[in-house]
Motif scaffolding. Structure first.
Motif, PDB file in Angstrom:
ATOM      1  N   LEU A 159       0.819  -1.208   0.000  1.00  0.00           N
ATOM      2  CA  LEU A 159       0.000   0.000   0.000  1.00  0.00           C
ATOM      3  C   LEU A 159       0.855   1.262   0.000  1.00  0.00           C
ATOM      4  N   HIS A 160       0.605   2.100  -0.993  1.00  0.00           N
ATOM      5  CA  HIS A 160       1.255   3.411  -1.072  1.00  0.00           C
ATOM      6  C   HIS A 160       0.185   4.484  -1.033  1.00  0.00           C
ATOM      7  N   LYS A 161       0.496   5.613  -0.364  1.00  0.00           N
ATOM      8  CA  LYS A 161      -0.422   6.739  -0.373  1.00  0.00           C
ATOM      9  C   LYS A 161       0.366   8.041  -0.378  1.00  0.00           C
ATOM     10  N   SER A 162       0.079   8.872  -1.362  1.00  0.00           N
ATOM     11  CA  SER A 162       0.733  10.175  -1.435  1.00  0.00           C
ATOM     12  C   SER A 162      -0.311  11.275  -1.413  1.00  0.00           C
ATOM     13  N   PHE A 163       0.025  12.364  -0.745  1.00  0.00           N
ATOM     14  CA  PHE A 163      -0.760  13.586  -0.857  1.00  0.00           C
ATOM     15  C   PHE A 163       0.098  14.555  -1.647  1.00  0.00           C
ATOM     16  N   GLY A 164      -0.174  14.704  -2.931  1.00  0.00           N
ATOM     17  CA  GLY A 164       0.691  15.509  -3.778  1.00  0.00           C
ATOM     18  C   GLY A 164       2.073  14.895  -3.823  1.00  0.00           C
ATOM     19  N   ALA A 165       3.074  15.691  -3.521  1.00  0.00           N
ATOM     20  CA  ALA A 165       4.440  15.182  -3.575  1.00  0.00           C
ATOM     21  C   ALA A 165       4.826  14.480  -2.273  1.00  0.00           C
ATOM     22  N   ASN A 166       3.957  14.567  -1.287  1.00  0.00           N
ATOM     23  CA  ASN A 166       4.285  14.011   0.029  1.00  0.00           C
ATOM     24  C   ASN A 166       3.840  12.548   0.113  1.00  0.00           C
ATOM     25  N   GLU A 167       4.807  11.635   0.108  1.00  0.00           N
ATOM     26  CA  GLU A 167       4.469  10.216   0.163  1.00  0.00           C
ATOM     27  C   GLU A 167       4.387   9.783   1.624  1.00  0.00           C
ATOM     28  N   VAL A 168       3.153   9.531   2.089  1.00  0.00           N
ATOM     29  CA  VAL A 168       2.941   9.234   3.508  1.00  0.00           C
ATOM     30  C   VAL A 168       3.128   7.744   3.781  1.00  0.00           C
ATOM     31  N   LEU A 169       2.586   6.910   2.917  1.00  0.00           N
ATOM     32  CA  LEU A 169       2.752   5.459   3.063  1.00  0.00           C
ATOM     33  C   LEU A 169       3.605   4.959   1.897  1.00  0.00           C
ATOM     34  N   ARG A 170       4.671   4.195   2.234  1.00  0.00           N
ATOM     35  CA  ARG A 170       5.614   3.780   1.188  1.00  0.00           C
ATOM     36  C   ARG A 170       5.716   2.264   1.090  1.00  0.00           C
ATOM     37  N   GLY A 171       4.574   1.620   1.012  1.00  0.00           N
ATOM     38  CA  GLY A 171       4.614   0.171   0.856  1.00  0.00           C
ATOM     39  C   GLY A 171       4.344  -0.531   2.170  1.00  0.00           C
ATOM     40  N   ILE A 172       3.053  -0.668   2.510  1.00  0.00           N
ATOM     41  CA  ILE A 172       2.664  -1.329   3.744  1.00  0.00           C
ATOM     42  C   ILE A 172       2.156  -2.723   3.405  1.00  0.00           C
ATOM     43  N   ASP A 173       2.695  -3.735   4.068  1.00  0.00           N
ATOM     44  CA  ASP A 173       2.177  -5.097   3.958  1.00  0.00           C
ATOM     45  C   ASP A 173       1.765  -5.545   5.347  1.00  0.00           C
ATOM     46  N   LEU A 174       0.507  -5.975   5.465  1.00  0.00           N
ATOM     47  CA  LEU A 174       0.025  -6.370   6.782  1.00  0.00           C
ATOM     48  C   LEU A 174      -1.141  -7.336   6.616  1.00  0.00           C
ATOM     49  N   SER A 175      -1.131  -8.384   7.397  1.00  0.00           N
ATOM     50  CA  SER A 175      -2.221  -9.342   7.350  1.00  0.00           C
ATOM     51  C   SER A 175      -2.822  -9.456   8.747  1.00  0.00           C
ATOM     52  N   VAL A 176      -4.137  -9.342   8.827  1.00  0.00           N
ATOM     53  CA  VAL A 176      -4.819  -9.418  10.121  1.00  0.00           C
ATOM     54  C   VAL A 176      -5.767 -10.616  10.091  1.00  0.00           C
ATOM     55  N   ALA A 177      -5.517 -11.584  10.969  1.00  0.00           N
ATOM     56  CA  ALA A 177      -6.404 -12.751  11.020  1.00  0.00           C
ATOM     57  C   ALA A 177      -7.655 -12.409  11.820  1.00  0.00           C
ATOM     58  N   ALA A 178      -8.704 -13.187  11.631  1.00  0.00           N
ATOM     59  CA  ALA A 178      -9.923 -12.980  12.396  1.00  0.00           C
ATOM     60  C   ALA A 178      -9.624 -13.058  13.885  1.00  0.00           C
ATOM     61  N   HIS A 179     -10.247 -12.215  14.670  1.00  0.00           N
ATOM     62  CA  HIS A 179     -10.129 -12.140  16.134  1.00  0.00           C
ATOM     63  C   HIS A 179      -8.768 -11.622  16.601  1.00  0.00           C
ATOM     64  N   GLU A 180      -7.945 -11.174  15.661  1.00  0.00           N
ATOM     65  CA  GLU A 180      -6.651 -10.625  16.065  1.00  0.00           C
ATOM     66  C   GLU A 180      -6.804  -9.152  16.420  1.00  0.00           C
ATOM     67  N   VAL A 181      -5.957  -8.683  17.334  1.00  0.00           N
ATOM     68  CA  VAL A 181      -5.909  -7.259  17.657  1.00  0.00           C
ATOM     69  C   VAL A 181      -4.508  -6.758  17.321  1.00  0.00           C
ATOM     70  N   ILE A 182      -4.426  -5.865  16.328  1.00  0.00           N
ATOM     71  CA  ILE A 182      -3.138  -5.338  15.896  1.00  0.00           C
ATOM     72  C   ILE A 182      -3.036  -3.896  16.366  1.00  0.00           C
ATOM     73  N   CYS A 183      -1.951  -3.556  17.045  1.00  0.00           N
ATOM     74  CA  CYS A 183      -1.734  -2.169  17.424  1.00  0.00           C
ATOM     75  C   CYS A 183      -0.661  -1.557  16.537  1.00  0.00           C
ATOM     76  N   LEU A 184      -0.970  -0.363  16.022  1.00  0.00           N
ATOM     77  CA  LEU A 184       0.004   0.387  15.228  1.00  0.00           C
ATOM     78  C   LEU A 184       0.575   1.472  16.124  1.00  0.00           C
ATOM     79  N   ILE A 185       1.899   1.464  16.301  1.00  0.00           N
ATOM     80  CA  ILE A 185       2.513   2.535  17.078  1.00  0.00           C
ATOM     81  C   ILE A 185       3.519   3.249  16.195  1.00  0.00           C
ATOM     82  N   GLY A 186       3.928   4.418  16.636  1.00  0.00           N
ATOM     83  CA  GLY A 186       4.871   5.207  15.857  1.00  0.00           C
ATOM     84  C   GLY A 186       4.656   6.676  16.140  1.00  0.00           C
ATOM     85  N   ALA A 187       5.653   7.464  15.771  1.00  0.00           N
ATOM     86  CA  ALA A 187       5.586   8.897  16.042  1.00  0.00           C
ATOM     87  C   ALA A 187       4.438   9.529  15.265  1.00  0.00           C
TER      88      ALA A 187
END
Lengths: 265, 295
Positions: free
Chosen positions: A27-55
């Motif tokens: 997954l890539h996402k850019s707002f104009g020239a600003n590339e916010v997401l640069r290739g996200i790979d993530l798999s979430v199984a049923a009943h899983e709880v995934i926490c995303l942390i980061g600045a």
């Protein structure tokens, strides 16, 4: 096309075993020239709880908004229960009924009572008969101790109560997966616990969740896996016991050190 | 509308603001005295002016005012009071049509996507043109232009109908901009919340955005309608016997202008309640915001 199973209480009961509840690929996402997401790979199984942390600014919120199609993706794909929801021509309104999202600033509808906030989606989108929608909404409000607020307008409620109503509003759609976007960041410190308790209860009930959060202690308690985001990528992904005690990536170590110094862990 | 927040509403409603600074008995005495002095001074200037007698006779003659108000068909003039009824009917008809047309224009201009592009262009051109051309010219254009076309239904209407059409065309352009401001005043996060529940673009607009937008724009809307009430007088140029036209016919026959004063007083009686009601709503809104409510 993804269909809605009527009356299915367990969110992923009809998912074939091979398909993850949610699968994000490149997954890539850019707002104009600003590339916010640069290739996200993530798999979430049923009943899983995934926490995303980061600045702040690492792309956690953008990732969640891409998953429920509030932001169009620039590249890559998202699969819900094995079906691609990012391909052109997909019915986004139908997709969104399966993916609940709760926002940092609650975003309750100020001109509607709590009860109307909760029944709007079921009544108007799922075409649940009004009496049935009201019955279900009251049951949900009761479960989270909010039944006495059903007739109030949101501005009469505390921040914690508003956020719990927002969670109930999302749950009323019986989503397969719930996205939580820093849901305690706008709350006064003493109100954080009541909201986290609700999320904990949902996790124990088997709700599949993708949670962007700054509450490291909470993430350590509740998450099946924790993903550390930096510069638009998932830098490190591990069970919380491992990620919080022996982070491998140098950026994760630096981030956690700063958090620890700030007394947040 | 709703029964909550009574306290804050009363505190900030127009009474105390109108008498601002007049708190306490001393204040009341002072403000009463200054008001009397100012009014007395203005009255003295008017009454002592060299032409005062002539002006009072021509503009404020009670007998002429009474005759103009009631009218007298035998002497060839209409009742200004009765003619006002046409203003009221034109106002009410125009108001309903304006609310509908302006909303449609605003929603089209806010729409996205290529399918709506032709409609968006038409709406934008319409708003630019209708706001740019003086209302009186639109009234002339419709009132004299449409009958001249000799079309079956369109060309056989009364002057009042053409007048209302002109008012609707002119005012809808302004009011659509008011609506648009209202729609823009609703935060984007409300759209996100509505769409995230699976509501379509139109359903979000209908259930979430417009109800909040309309609440925000009621005072400016009423302001435009006060203006609309007065501008119904312009339709008199097409020969419709509304209050201003009736006053004109009276003065043409009697060479006395008191009839215009009657018309002015009648318009004031119409517009002042609406103006006070608008003030009341603005005050209530402010009270609500101060109380932390956003409804």
């Amino acid at each position: 096309m993804i269909s809605r199973t009527s009356g299915g209480d367990s969110p992923a009961a009809d998912t074939p075993p091979a398909a993850a509840a949610l699968e994000i690929r490149g997954l890539h996402k850019s707002f104009g020239a600003n590339e916010v997401l640069r290739g996200i790979d993530l798999s979430v199984a049923a009943h899983e709880v995934i926490c995303l942390i980061g600045a702040s600014g690492s792309g956690k919120s953008t990732l969640l908004r891409c998953v429920n199609l509030l932001e169009p993706v620039s590249a890559g794909s998202v699969y819900l229960a094995g079906q691609e929801i990012t391909r052109p021509g997909v019915n986004e309104n139908l997709v969104r009924t399966h993916i609940g999202i709760v926002f940092q600033s609650f975003n309750l509808f100020p001109h509607m009572t709590v009860l109307r906030n909760v029944t709007l989606g079921p009544a108007r989108v799922l075409r649940t008969p009004r009496a049935e929608a009201v019955r279900q909404a009251r049951a949900l409000l009761d479960r989270f101790g909010l039944l006495d607020k059903a007739g109030d307008y949101p501005d009469r409620l505390s921040g914690g109560q508003q956020q719990r109503v927002a969670i109930v509003r999302a749950l009323a759609m019986r989503p397969r997966i719930l996205l939580l976007d820093e849901v305690t960041s706008a709350l006064d410190p003493e109100l954080v616990a009541e909201v986290l308790d609700v999320i904990r209860e949902l996790a124990e009930g088997g709700m599949t969740m993708l949670i962007a959060t700054h509450e490291m202690g909470f993430a350590r308690d509740i998450a099946s896996r924790v993903c550390f985001l930096a510069d638009g990528r998932i830098v490190e992904e591990a069970p919380p016991a491992q990620l919080f005690t022996e982070p491998r990536d140098e950026r994760t170590q630096r981030f956690l050190r700063r958090i620890t110094e700030a007394g947040r862990l | 509308m709703n029964e909550e927040t009574p306290g804050s509403v009363l505190v900030t409603s127009r009474g105390p603001r109108l008498l601002a600074g007049a708190s306490g008995r001393r204040g009341v005495v002072l403000s009463t005295a200054s008001t009397v002095i100012v009014i007395a001074a203005l009255a003295a200037i008017f009454l002592l002016a060299p032409g005062s007698r002539q002006v009072r006779h021509t503009f404020l003659n009670p007998a002429d005012m009474w005759h103009a108000l009631l009218g007298d068909p035998r002497h060839g003039y209409y009742s200004v009071g009765e003619a006002l009824w046409l203003n009221i009917r034109m106002f009410l008809a125009a108001e309903v049509l304006i609310l509908i047309l302006a909303l449609a224009v605003a929603v089209i201009r806010q729409s996205t996507g290529p399918v709506m592009l032709p409609l968006r262009v038409i709406s934008t051109v319409y708003v630019d043109v209708a706001r740019g051309v003086p209302l009186i010219l639109i009234i002339y254009a419709l009132g004299y232009g449409l009958p001249a076309l000799s079309l079956r239904f369109v060309s056989s209407q009364s002057a009042a109908v053409y007048g209302v059409a002109a008012l609707v065309i002119s005012y809808s352009a302004y009011v659509s901009e008011v609506y648009r401001a209202g729609i823009n005043s609703v935060h984007q996060s409300q759209v996100a919340a509505a769409r995230s529940l699976g509501l379509s673009h139109w359903a979000s607009l209908r259930f979430v955005i417009l109800p909040q937008a309309v609440r925000n724009i009621i005072p400016p809307l009423l302001n435009d309608f006060i203006s609309l009430q007065k501008d119904t007088a312009l339709v008199g140029v097409l020969g419709a016997i509304e209050a201003n036209k009736a006053a004109e016919l009276y003065s043409d026959t009697t060479f006395n202008y008191s009839s215009y004063v009657v018309a002015a007083i009648l318009f004031l009686i119409l517009t002042i309640p609406l103006a006070r009601f608008t003030d009341h709503l603005i005050a209530r809104d402010r009270g609500r915001r101060l109380a932390g409510g956003a409804r």
